[in-house]
Write a protein that holds these residues in place. Structure first.
Motif, PDB file in Angstrom:
ATOM      1  N   ASN A 222       0.854  -1.184   0.000  1.00  0.00           N
ATOM      2  CA  ASN A 222       0.000   0.000   0.000  1.00  0.00           C
ATOM      3  C   ASN A 222       0.892   1.237   0.000  1.00  0.00           C
ATOM      4  OD1 ASN A 222      -2.943  -1.068   0.599  1.00  0.00           O
ATOM      5  ND2 ASN A 222      -1.547  -2.201   1.956  1.00  0.00           N
ATOM      6  N   TRP A 223       0.457   2.255  -0.729  1.00  0.00           N
ATOM      7  CA  TRP A 223       1.253   3.476  -0.863  1.00  0.00           C
ATOM      8  C   TRP A 223       0.437   4.679  -0.391  1.00  0.00           C
ATOM      9  CZ3 TRP A 223       6.309   3.322  -2.497  1.00  0.00           C
ATOM     10  CH2 TRP A 223       6.738   2.152  -3.125  1.00  0.00           C
ATOM     11  N   MET A 224       1.155   5.626   0.214  1.00  0.00           N
ATOM     12  CA  MET A 224       0.558   6.886   0.631  1.00  0.00           C
ATOM     13  C   MET A 224       1.403   8.037   0.098  1.00  0.00           C
ATOM     14  SD  MET A 224      -2.179   6.249   2.386  1.00  0.00           S
ATOM     15  CE  MET A 224      -2.425   7.792   3.273  1.00  0.00           C
ATOM     16  N   PRO A 225       0.775   9.151  -0.294  1.00  0.00           N
ATOM     17  CA  PRO A 225       1.567  10.316  -0.717  1.00  0.00           C
ATOM     18  C   PRO A 225       2.502  10.758   0.399  1.00  0.00           C
ATOM     19  CG  PRO A 225      -0.745  10.599  -1.279  1.00  0.00           C
ATOM     20  CD  PRO A 225      -0.672   9.390  -0.387  1.00  0.00           C
ATOM     21  N   ALA A 226       3.725  11.150   0.001  1.00  0.00           N
ATOM     22  CA  ALA A 226       4.725  11.600   0.975  1.00  0.00           C
ATOM     23  C   ALA A 226       5.320  12.932   0.557  1.00  0.00           C
ATOM     24  CB  ALA A 226       5.817  10.549   1.138  1.00  0.00           C
ATOM     25  N   GLY A 227       4.489  13.773  -0.060  1.00  0.00           N
ATOM     26  CA  GLY A 227       4.925  15.126  -0.346  1.00  0.00           C
ATOM     27  C   GLY A 227       5.475  15.323  -1.753  1.00  0.00           C
ATOM     28  N   LEU A 228       5.822  16.590  -2.042  1.00  0.00           N
ATOM     29  CA  LEU A 228       6.409  17.020  -3.322  1.00  0.00           C
ATOM     30  C   LEU A 228       5.480  16.722  -4.498  1.00  0.00           C
ATOM     31  CD1 LEU A 228      10.170  16.003  -2.922  1.00  0.00           C
ATOM     32  CD2 LEU A 228       9.006  18.088  -2.186  1.00  0.00           C
ATOM     33  N   GLY A 229       4.180  16.874  -4.283  1.00  0.00           N
ATOM     34  CA  GLY A 229       3.225  16.557  -5.337  1.00  0.00           C
ATOM     35  C   GLY A 229       3.354  17.421  -6.568  1.00  0.00           C
ATOM     36  N   SER A 230       3.967  18.591  -6.436  1.00  0.00           N
ATOM     37  CA  SER A 230       4.148  19.467  -7.594  1.00  0.00           C
ATOM     38  C   SER A 230       5.475  19.239  -8.302  1.00  0.00           C
ATOM     39  CB  SER A 230       4.053  20.933  -7.156  1.00  0.00           C
ATOM     40  OG  SER A 230       5.076  21.243  -6.217  1.00  0.00           O
ATOM     41  N   SER A 231       6.229  18.235  -7.877  1.00  0.00           N
ATOM     42  CA  SER A 231       7.553  17.964  -8.439  1.00  0.00           C
ATOM     43  C   SER A 231       7.551  16.662  -9.224  1.00  0.00           C
ATOM     44  CB  SER A 231       8.605  17.870  -7.327  1.00  0.00           C
ATOM     45  OG  SER A 231       8.633  19.031  -6.531  1.00  0.00           O
ATOM     46  N   LEU A 232       8.308  16.622 -10.328  1.00  0.00           N
ATOM     47  CA  LEU A 232       8.541  15.385 -11.051  1.00  0.00           C
ATOM     48  C   LEU A 232       9.858  14.811 -10.540  1.00  0.00           C
ATOM     49  CD1 LEU A 232       7.602  13.432 -13.255  1.00  0.00           C
ATOM     50  CD2 LEU A 232       8.936  14.779 -14.901  1.00  0.00           C
ATOM     51  N   VAL A 233       9.760  13.736  -9.768  1.00  0.00           N
ATOM     52  CA  VAL A 233      10.927  13.190  -9.067  1.00  0.00           C
ATOM     53  C   VAL A 233      11.644  12.188  -9.964  1.00  0.00           C
ATOM     54  CG1 VAL A 233      11.693  11.902  -7.046  1.00  0.00           C
ATOM     55  CG2 VAL A 233       9.816  13.559  -6.851  1.00  0.00           C
ATOM     56  N   ALA A 234      12.937  12.424 -10.179  1.00  0.00           N
ATOM     57  CA  ALA A 234      13.747  11.574 -11.054  1.00  0.00           C
ATOM     58  C   ALA A 234      14.575  10.561 -10.296  1.00  0.00           C
ATOM     59  CB  ALA A 234      14.669  12.441 -11.915  1.00  0.00           C
ATOM     60  N   ALA A 235      14.968  10.856  -9.043  1.00  0.00           N
ATOM     61  CA  ALA A 235      15.844   9.947  -8.301  1.00  0.00           C
ATOM     62  C   ALA A 235      15.639  10.151  -6.809  1.00  0.00           C
ATOM     63  CB  ALA A 235      17.312  10.186  -8.674  1.00  0.00           C
ATOM     64  N   LEU A 236      15.871   9.075  -6.051  1.00  0.00           N
ATOM     65  CA  LEU A 236      15.764   9.086  -4.594  1.00  0.00           C
ATOM     66  C   LEU A 236      16.983   8.429  -3.983  1.00  0.00           C
ATOM     67  CD1 LEU A 236      12.065   7.838  -4.309  1.00  0.00           C
ATOM     68  CD2 LEU A 236      12.841  10.178  -3.812  1.00  0.00           C
TER      69      LEU A 236
END
Length: 675
Positions: A222-236
């Motif tokens: 199960n997944w939950m939003p963890a912020g940065l919704g306005s960002s396109l995330v390329a790497a973690l």
């Protein structure tokens, strides 16, 4: 000093056809006999790279083998380094010329590494020898794209992949070492996932980067939003001790100290990668249009890209066990050009390196027949290059209206005036000053073609040009100012080569393939003219289906036809053909006959082979070659304007000092000097 070759110009460049393109693997092979000093990097008795560079999309360092790295490229698959990135060797065995986007080493067995491919079939591969050789990952055949990989350090048989599996996209998990996979997408947005990161300290804690960051505490169930919704995330990246989470996005670099509940913008620029030094977790690197380094876990940052020559950083790999050594893969903003950079002082300074790391599509190659140290190379993505010192240094030529995206240009040198060059297949151009300035050739006849695919020049009169575009053949007797149509063949006969007989220039050959209405190869295409193109007759009878590559001996007495079913020879001008038993029946990618007894052949598995007795016996010349990427469709052979003298008749090896040039799709340009 003579440059020897059997034909004026042999070039293979079919127009795009979905089915046919997959059936036409080819290489570029030029044979030049010369005593010209070899470039400093050239090797005697083995193949070595002459054109390094290209964008690097993925990097990973072996967890325990100091200095051992793997790099992923777009068209040359995987390359491997054992010396911290100073030198590289192809590591494509089993994988080929795939576009590699991600790596993950198995923490429990560090010699096991997974590779994720973009647009692969399959797109997930596994190596059990640290990246030397590869096999499709068991159970991973359903993947067609894998953009990120993670292996659970606590449960090594648990692997996560972000990408596309069949018709679904998102995150997928295997708990049996990759034998089977299940989607783990509950709560994730549509549109796919770009990045994954596992917590090294909290079991089951997994992060995904997409349009924002998402968090799962049950291994992706199960997944939950963890912020940065306005960002396109390329790497973690997750810090190994503190659990701090870093996100590289299109609008900045961000850090969260509480698992994504809150975020702090660290840097205000576009970033594509972030990496933490495993030996010094406070050292964090973030790369994109700029490269930054923090030595205090993100509290402060300093620019570290002063020497990166304007490239954007696509991947970063601190090297375990070599304190201070960092390797960065870089590219231009649209991913055409690129390079590998190394720093030995934690990113304070950088130097371009990566000898042997190549991702270049060399589509054409030519040697100046009057000065063999002058070389020309056409790169599909990067344009036309020239070297004046045998390949040690290269400069890009400025070509008006030339677009690398058009599919690459065919380079042809006038054998009677070597400063005259022609470019075809991306707009027809001519230069009379060695490539410094260019002007267009005259237009082709109306309703025939917009430009030529290949060009051949009469070795006795440089004003006589012959060109081909699919099923149409053209002739010019004024250096390309005007053209006439000399043959419009069967529309299913596709001609990729025109060959002029060196001993009888009025004898011409048009070679290619015959296809059916579905673009499947179902025959050979080979025509002959003895009156300068006035009339033509087929001499393909007896040849198997497949693309024909033709070589003519300097005296014109013997023809060699490389086909989809091996190598054939004719001693009666093509009236009859005999298959040479010393060559396997796999397709012939290139054939060159520089002397009346010498023949060079390239095949996908057998590699480069040479015969000194007209094909009765063969030896392999493959030292230093690892694999043959399978979509370069060029065969180039510069010729000498002077009569070709007999070469050594030794049957045991080619004449000493002969230089071979081999162009590999994605693998750049290789040279081999016969000892």
């Amino acid at each position: 000093m003579l440059t020897l070759t059997p034909t004026p110009r042999i070039a293979l460049t079919p127009r795009p056809m979905t089915k046919l393109a997959g059936l036409l693997p080819a290489l570029l092979l030029t044979v030049a006999a010369t005593a010209w000093p070899a470039p400093a990097r050239a090797a005697v008795g083995r193949w070595s790279s002459l054109l390094d560079g290209g964008p690097v999309w993925a990097l990973a360092a072996h967890p325990t083998r100091r200095g051992w790295l793997v790099a992923g490229t777009k068209t040359n698959g995987v390359l491997r380094s054992a010396d911290g990135g100073a030198t590289w060797l192809p590591a494509n065995r089993g994988l080929g010329n795939a576009w590699v986007r991600a790596f993950a080493f198995d923490p429990a067995n560090p010699d096991v590494v997974f590779a994720g491919l973009q647009d692969g079939a399959p797109a997930l591969f596994k190596s059990a020898d640290g990246g030397k050789s590869w096999l499709p990952a068991t159970g991973g055949s359903g993947f067609n794209t894998v953009l990120s990989l993670a292996v659970d350090p606590r449960r090594p048989r648990t692997i996560y992949a972000a990408g596309a599996f069949g018709d679904a996209s998102g995150v997928f998990r295997s708990t049996d070492g990759g034998a089977s996979w299940n989607a783990r997408n509950a709560g994730l947005p549509a549109g796919g996932v770009n990045a994954l990161a596992l917590s090294p300290t909290t079991p089951g804690l997994l992060y995904a980067g997409a349009a924002g960051v998402f968090r799962s505490t049950d291994g992706g169930g199960n997944w939950m939003p963890a912020g940065l919704g306005s960002s396109l995330v390329a790497a973690l990246a997750v810090a190994p001790h503190s659990g701090a989470l870093y996100a590289a996005a299109d609008n900045g670099l961000f850090k969260s100290a509480d698992g994504g509940k809150s975020w702090v913008r660290q840097l205000d620029a576009a970033f594509s990668c972030v990496a933490i030094d495993p030996a010094v977790p406070q050292d964090v690197y973030a790369g994109g249009a700029e490269l930054w380094r923090s030595t205090d876990g993100g509290s402060s940052w300093r620019r570290a890209d002063v020497d990166l020559q304007g490239f954007s950083v696509m991947a970063i790999a601190p090297v375990p066990g070599a304190r201070g050594l960092v390797v960065a893969g870089a590219a231009d903003p649209i991913g055409f050009t690129g390079a590998l950079f190394r720093s030995s002082d934690h990113g304070a300074s950088w130097a371009a390196g990566g000898r042997g790391l190549v991702d270049r599509n060399i589509l054409s190659f030519a040697v100046d027949p009057a000065a063999p140290s002058i070389l020309y190379a056409s790169d599909q993505d990067q344009g036309i290059f020239k070297s004046a010192d045998g390949g040690l240094h290269w400069t890009a030529l400025t070509i008006p209206s030339f677009s690398p995206m058009a599919g690459g240009a065919e380079i042809v040198i006038d054998p009677t005036h070597s400063s005259t060059l022609y470019l075809v297949n991306s707009g027809d151009l001519v230069s009379t000053d060695g490539g410094s300035t260019w002007k267009p050739l005259g237009p082709l006849p109306p309703f025939t073609a917009t430009d030529l695919a290949v060009l051949a020049i009469d070795p006795s009169d440089g004003a006589n040009l012959y060109g081909a575009e699919v099923a149409s053949l053209f002739k010019s007797d004024d250096g390309g100012l005007t053209w006439t149509l000399i043959l419009r063949a069967d529309p299913y006969d596709l001609f990729f080569d025109i060959v002029v007989d060196p001993a009888a220039p009025s004898t011409l050959y048009a070679a290619g393939a015959h296809v059916d209405a579905e673009s499947d190869l179902n025959g050979a295409a080979l025509l002959k003219s003895t009156d300068g193109g006035g009339t033509w007759a087929s001499i393909a009878q007896g040849l198997p289906a497949g693309v024909v590559r033709l070589a003519v001996e300097p005296t014109g007495a013997r023809l060699y036809a490389g086909t989809g079913g091996g190598l054939f020879a004719s001693s009666d001008g093509g009236a009859s053909w005999e298959r040479l038993a010393g060559i396997t029946t796999e397709p012939v990618l290139a054939v060159v006959a520089p002397d009346n007894t010498q023949v060079y052949v390239v095949q996908p598995a057998a590699g480069v082979q040479w015969s000194g007795d007209s094909g009765a016996s063969w030896i392999a010349l493959n030292r230093g070659l690892d694999s043959f990427p399978a979509y370069l469709l060029e065969v180039s052979a510069p010729r000498s304007p002077a009569p070709i003298p007999p070469l050594s008749r030794s049957k045991s090896s080619p004449p000493a000092g002969t230089t071979l040039y081999l162009g590999l799709g994605g693998g750049g340009l290789q040279s081999y000097i016969v000892p």
